[in-house]
Design an enzyme around this catalytic site. Structure first.
Site, PDB file in Angstrom:
ATOM      1  N   ALA A  57      33.211 -13.439  12.251  1.00  0.00           N
ATOM      2  CA  ALA A  57      31.967 -14.035  13.124  1.00  0.00           C
ATOM      3  C   ALA A  57      31.356 -12.893  13.886  1.00  0.00           C
ATOM      4  O   ALA A  57      31.825 -11.902  14.189  1.00  0.00           O
ATOM      5  CB  ALA A  57      32.223 -15.266  13.681  1.00  0.00           C
ATOM      6  N   THR A  58      29.956 -13.159  14.133  1.00  0.00           N
ATOM      7  CA  THR A  58      29.134 -12.271  14.899  1.00  0.00           C
ATOM      8  C   THR A  58      28.498 -12.955  16.111  1.00  0.00           C
ATOM      9  O   THR A  58      28.307 -14.364  16.002  1.00  0.00           O
ATOM     10  CB  THR A  58      28.179 -11.219  14.148  1.00  0.00           C
ATOM     11  OG1 THR A  58      27.382 -12.117  13.746  1.00  0.00           O
ATOM     12  CG2 THR A  58      29.063 -10.470  13.072  1.00  0.00           C
ATOM     13  N   ILE A  59      28.286 -12.151  17.297  1.00  0.00           N
ATOM     14  CA  ILE A  59      27.126 -12.714  18.189  1.00  0.00           C
ATOM     15  C   ILE A  59      25.833 -12.098  17.706  1.00  0.00           C
ATOM     16  O   ILE A  59      25.769 -10.729  17.574  1.00  0.00           O
ATOM     17  CB  ILE A  59      27.368 -12.587  19.578  1.00  0.00           C
ATOM     18  CG1 ILE A  59      26.421 -13.093  20.398  1.00  0.00           C
ATOM     19  CG2 ILE A  59      27.813 -11.250  20.028  1.00  0.00           C
ATOM     20  CD1 ILE A  59      26.557 -12.945  22.011  1.00  0.00           C
ATOM     21  N   SER A  60      24.667 -12.850  17.487  1.00  0.00           N
ATOM     22  CA  SER A  60      23.386 -12.212  16.889  1.00  0.00           C
ATOM     23  C   SER A  60      22.758 -11.435  17.870  1.00  0.00           C
ATOM     24  O   SER A  60      23.209 -11.350  19.300  1.00  0.00           O
ATOM     25  CB  SER A  60      22.629 -13.239  16.394  1.00  0.00           C
ATOM     26  OG  SER A  60      22.931 -14.093  15.341  1.00  0.00           O
ATOM     27  N   HIS A  65      18.353 -14.150  18.828  1.00  0.00           N
ATOM     28  CA  HIS A  65      18.224 -15.380  19.525  1.00  0.00           C
ATOM     29  C   HIS A  65      16.959 -15.726  20.347  1.00  0.00           C
ATOM     30  O   HIS A  65      16.621 -16.998  20.404  1.00  0.00           O
ATOM     31  CB  HIS A  65      19.408 -15.267  20.628  1.00  0.00           C
ATOM     32  CG  HIS A  65      20.792 -15.196  20.182  1.00  0.00           C
ATOM     33  ND1 HIS A  65      21.865 -14.590  20.661  1.00  0.00           N
ATOM     34  CD2 HIS A  65      21.331 -15.986  19.210  1.00  0.00           C
ATOM     35  CE1 HIS A  65      22.930 -15.064  20.046  1.00  0.00           C
ATOM     36  NE2 HIS A  65      22.567 -15.881  19.022  1.00  0.00           N
ATOM     37  N   SER A 109      30.262 -17.593  20.070  1.00  0.00           N
ATOM     38  CA  SER A 109      30.482 -17.006  21.394  1.00  0.00           C
ATOM     39  C   SER A 109      30.107 -18.023  22.167  1.00  0.00           C
ATOM     40  O   SER A 109      30.534 -18.065  23.505  1.00  0.00           O
ATOM     41  CB  SER A 109      29.813 -15.612  21.695  1.00  0.00           C
ATOM     42  OG  SER A 109      28.347 -15.633  21.837  1.00  0.00           O
ATOM     43  N   HIS A 131      33.207 -24.368  12.920  1.00  0.00           N
ATOM     44  CA  HIS A 131      34.341 -24.868  11.846  1.00  0.00           C
ATOM     45  C   HIS A 131      35.699 -24.121  12.248  1.00  0.00           C
ATOM     46  O   HIS A 131      36.613 -24.586  11.524  1.00  0.00           O
ATOM     47  CB  HIS A 131      33.826 -24.661  10.471  1.00  0.00           C
ATOM     48  CG  HIS A 131      33.727 -23.176   9.874  1.00  0.00           C
ATOM     49  ND1 HIS A 131      33.028 -22.319  10.828  1.00  0.00           N
ATOM     50  CD2 HIS A 131      34.165 -22.628   8.984  1.00  0.00           C
ATOM     51  CE1 HIS A 131      33.341 -21.078  10.278  1.00  0.00           C
ATOM     52  NE2 HIS A 131      33.765 -21.357   8.999  1.00  0.00           N
ATOM     53  N   ASP A 164      32.319 -29.394  10.053  1.00  0.00           N
ATOM     54  CA  ASP A 164      31.678 -28.803   8.959  1.00  0.00           C
ATOM     55  C   ASP A 164      30.073 -28.741   9.281  1.00  0.00           C
ATOM     56  O   ASP A 164      29.575 -29.942   9.297  1.00  0.00           O
ATOM     57  CB  ASP A 164      32.044 -29.602   7.787  1.00  0.00           C
ATOM     58  CG  ASP A 164      31.398 -28.803   6.655  1.00  0.00           C
ATOM     59  OD1 ASP A 164      30.616 -27.872   6.930  1.00  0.00           O
ATOM     60  OD2 ASP A 164      31.844 -29.033   5.597  1.00  0.00           O
ATOM     61  N   THR A 267      30.143 -21.461   5.966  1.00  0.00           N
ATOM     62  CA  THR A 267      31.271 -21.679   4.778  1.00  0.00           C
ATOM     63  C   THR A 267      32.296 -22.483   5.523  1.00  0.00           C
ATOM     64  O   THR A 267      32.191 -22.920   6.726  1.00  0.00           O
ATOM     65  CB  THR A 267      31.888 -20.365   4.367  1.00  0.00           C
ATOM     66  OG1 THR A 267      32.722 -19.714   5.437  1.00  0.00           O
ATOM     67  CG2 THR A 267      30.957 -19.401   3.741  1.00  0.00           C
TER      68      THR A 267
END
Length: 273
Positions: A57-60, A65, A109, A131, A164, A267
């Protein structure tokens, strides 16, 4: 222009986003200034770039944002009270006096979840949905680094949950809750008497990962009026685009494709080995 927005402090980052017109609304600027990105980004927190936070995962990037918040802003700000009063001069869309309900899918995050909470008012609730349990815990841990974050968590105005995101979220008011925290989410067209304290649905839904389609359950959970901000893969699966989905007062749906992006996919949670 986004690459020029990096700074050496949270204030400098936000001022650069403002100067470059990536933030254009004063209330959005104030919200971003109120949330120190260093509490949420593991390294180089004031760079205007995405960063990994673990679990694929990432922090955008901050400019993404900022655009998401400005796109959702009319559906975030508190609506006029029954007496017609309203503190904000910004355009606001929603039923008068109805507390705001916001769903942040793929909250990661917890950074954007916190920014959204700065805008919805004292009666608003923002739910960060993940998720992966470890990311849900990460969001809570990060938010608890600041006094305001701890206050939002303790009050129930911000809640992190595991679920989900493609199915949205519904949460009844707890029967043993002395603080009388409201239930949130679920279908916006819930039948009379189905919800005890609050109407269902969400004024705004932000999706922070690329969906394979515009999931109908999310559209169903949009209030009338309401707006969803969601990256969606094209049919070939090669490109991604930001879409807005608006539901008006009559329940009519309008979908608009905005621009190309690159997000991690929305996903299932990874299976344990």
């Amino acid at each position: 222009m986004a690459w020029r927005s990096s700074g050496t402090s949270n204030t400098e980052l936000v001022e650069n986003l403002w100067r470059n017109k990536l933030i254009t609304q004063p209330l959005v600027k104030s919200a971003f200034l109120s949330v120190d990105r260093a509490h949420y980004a593991p390294s180089a927190p004031y760079d205007d770039s995405p960063q990994p936070i673990g679990h694929d995962a990432t922090i955008s990037a901050p400019h993404m944002h900022a655009h998401a918040v400005e796109t959702l802003l009319p559906f975030l700000l508190p609506t006029k009270a029954e007496d017609g009063s309203q503190k904000s001069a910004e355009k606001v869309i929603g039923r008068a006096g109805r507390p705001r309900r916001v769903l942040d899918i793929g909250s990661g995050s917890g950074y954007l979840t916190h920014v959204l909470a700065e805008l919805v008012g004292e009666t608003g609730v923002v739910v960060g949905l993940e998720h992966i349990p470890a990311l849900k815990d990460l969001g809570e841990k990060n938010m608890a680094k600041s006094p305001e974050g701890r206050r939002l968590l303790a009050s129930g105005r911000v809640r992190f949950r595991v679920g989900d995101g493609r199915r949205g979220w519904a949460e009844p008011s707890p029967t043993d809750d002395a603080a009388r925290q409201p239930g949130v989410g679920g279908p916006a067209d819930a039948a009379a008497g189905e919800r005890v304290e609050e109407e269902g649905g969400w004024d705004a839904i932000h999706v922070g990962a690329a969906a394979a389609e515009l999931h109908e359950e999310l559209v169903r959970q949009l209030r009338s009026p309401g707006r969803m901000f969601i990256p969606v893969e094209d049919e070939a699966g090669w490109e991604q685009y930001i879409w807005t989905v608006d539901k008006d007062e009559k329940g009519e749906i309008r979908k608009e494709r905005l621009y190309g992006v690159r997000y991690v996919p929305l996903t299932d949670a990874p299976r344990s080995k």
